[in-house]
Design an enzyme around this catalytic site. Structure first.
Site, mmCIF file in Angstrom:
data_model
loop_
_atom_site.group_PDB
_atom_site.id
_atom_site.type_symbol
_atom_site.label_atom_id
_atom_site.label_comp_id
_atom_site.label_asym_id
_atom_site.label_seq_id
_atom_site.Cartn_x
_atom_site.Cartn_y
_atom_site.Cartn_z
ATOM 1 N N GLY A 219 -7.325 30.994 -54.246
ATOM 2 C CA GLY A 219 -8.195 31.642 -54.863
ATOM 3 C C GLY A 219 -9.617 31.428 -53.979
ATOM 4 O O GLY A 219 -10.044 32.488 -53.430
ATOM 5 N N GLU B 236 -15.138 33.672 -59.293
ATOM 6 C CA GLU B 236 -15.931 33.807 -58.026
ATOM 7 C C GLU B 236 -16.319 32.634 -56.916
ATOM 8 O O GLU B 236 -17.647 32.630 -56.565
ATOM 9 C CB GLU B 236 -17.097 34.623 -58.669
ATOM 10 C CG GLU B 236 -18.198 35.127 -57.840
ATOM 11 C CD GLU B 236 -17.649 36.458 -57.025
ATOM 12 O OE1 GLU B 236 -18.258 36.907 -56.020
ATOM 13 O OE2 GLU B 236 -16.622 36.948 -57.620
#
Length: 376
Positions: free
Chosen positions: A130, A359
């Protein structure tokens, strides 16, 4: 001279979006969450304000909204429905096409997105990565007629619901490209919708690419510079994710203020109690600190100043940590009622958690901030 974020134009725009959020978004927020389906009513209504096309050029039907109008929009929508804020702002990732794509790509992608005919998504995260964006294993191999894509993208917002996907894939050993993939392309499939704790109204699923061959003209810009394009896009999007957290925090504070003023104990509103006032004051300070940092970071981004990246990370951490903290306290101030789905703060608390994760996790953001601090 720095471009200012404080003027009547932005204040008027905020009021317009706030009114829209209260009238067209808030009434459906609980239903969207309960039914775990996209915020169709709010999305359709948003077209009248042109929100899906907010940042795009007027040449494509957009409004050319700057960074400030974008973060104001996300904050005000998330203030009443985090899922709606996510769904609408995800349309804006196609700004990468406007910035780096060909004229033909812009004409094909942007006008239908602005009109609400097509929906967007981007594919960055993978099952084994990620925060390590450059560790992606999804591959894009050049063929005689196009590009052959293989890999799986995970936790994709609007996955299965979007029409177009910006797929980040490895083209060489240490080079990456961004590719336009249609949901109708052969070799594209989608995982089952994720069953999430929060943001239940935002569709999320895997995007699976199995020998997915797309035409040569579906690569954005230079197929070896996708990493640079993504980093440029992430700087602006980090501000929007910060605004998302800020909106949840402000919404939870709104609910806490309203509830403590009308809830009575011992013959008077609990808002009269000193400990309640202390909690509300702490919540308000966290919200305003986050907003101030976000506006400062946005000012640096707009003016393309060197510290923009660091302050964008700071804003993301402050605003999303505020979301979790303020939402938790808002539930506490509601007492037992805060634990019930009948009250928005229960949903806001569930929605807040992911803002600290996506994010770039807040732990990763802190490492980036510290790196810059030591460097200087």
């Amino acid at each position: 001279m720095l471009i200012s974020q404080y003027d009547d134009t932005y204040a008027s725009f905020r009021e317009q979006v706030r009114r829209f959020a209260k009238e067209k978004v808030a009434p459906f927020a609980a239903k969207v969450d309960d039914e775990a389906r996209p915020p169709l009513e709010a999305y359709q209504a948003s077209l009248d304000l042109g929100l899906p096309g907010l940042p795009f050029s007027e040449a494509f039907g957009g409004q050319e909204g700057d960074v400030f109008t974008q973060i104001i929009t996300v904050e005000e929508l998330a203030r009443v429905c985090a899922s709606t804020a996510t769904t609408i702002s995800t349309c804006w990732i196609m700004m990468l096409v406007q910035r780096f794509g060909t004229d033909a790509q812009k004409e094909m992608i942007i006008p239908p997105v602005v009109r609400g005919e097509h929906r967007s998504a981007w594919g960055l995260t993978e099952p084994k990565g990620g925060s390590d964006l450059m560790g992606v294993v999804t591959s894009a191999k050049r063929t005689e007629t196009g590009w052959l894509l293989n890999g799986t993208k995970r936790f994709i917002t609007n996955g299965g619901w979007a029409d177009w996907y910006l797929i980040f894939a490895r083209t060489e050993a240490d080079k990456f490209g961004i590719f336009l993939v249609s949901k109708d392309d052969a070799g594209v499939s989608f995982g089952a919708p994720e069953r999430k704790m929060g943001l239940r109204g935002s569709p999320t699923s895997d995007v699976i690419l199995e020998n997915c061959e797309i035409p040569l003209d579906r690569v954005i810009g230079d197929p070896a510079k996708g990493g640079d394009y993504i980093r440029a896009g992430l700087l602006a999007s980090r501000l929007k994710y910060a605004a998302h957290g800020l909106g949840i925090a402000q919404g939870a504070l709104d609910e806490a203020i309203a509830y403590t003023q009308q809830r009575e104990q011992f013959g008077r509103p609990i808002a009269d109690f000193q400990m309640i006032k202390g909690m509300v004051a702490d919540m308000a300070m966290k919200v305003e600190a986050g907003r101030t940092m976000l506006m400062h970071a946005a000012t640096l981004v707009v003016n393309q100043l060197p510290d923009a990246k660091k302050y964008a990370s700071m804003a993301k951490v402050l605003c999303t940590d505020a979301a979790m903290s303020v939402a938790t306290d808002a539930v506490q101030l509601h007492g037992g009622y805060g634990f019930l789905k009948d009250y928005p703060v229960e949903r806001m608390l569930r929605d807040a958690k992911v803002t600290q994760i996506w994010e770039g996790t807040n732990q990763i953001q802190r490492l980036m901030i510290a790196k810059d601090v030591y460097k200087r």
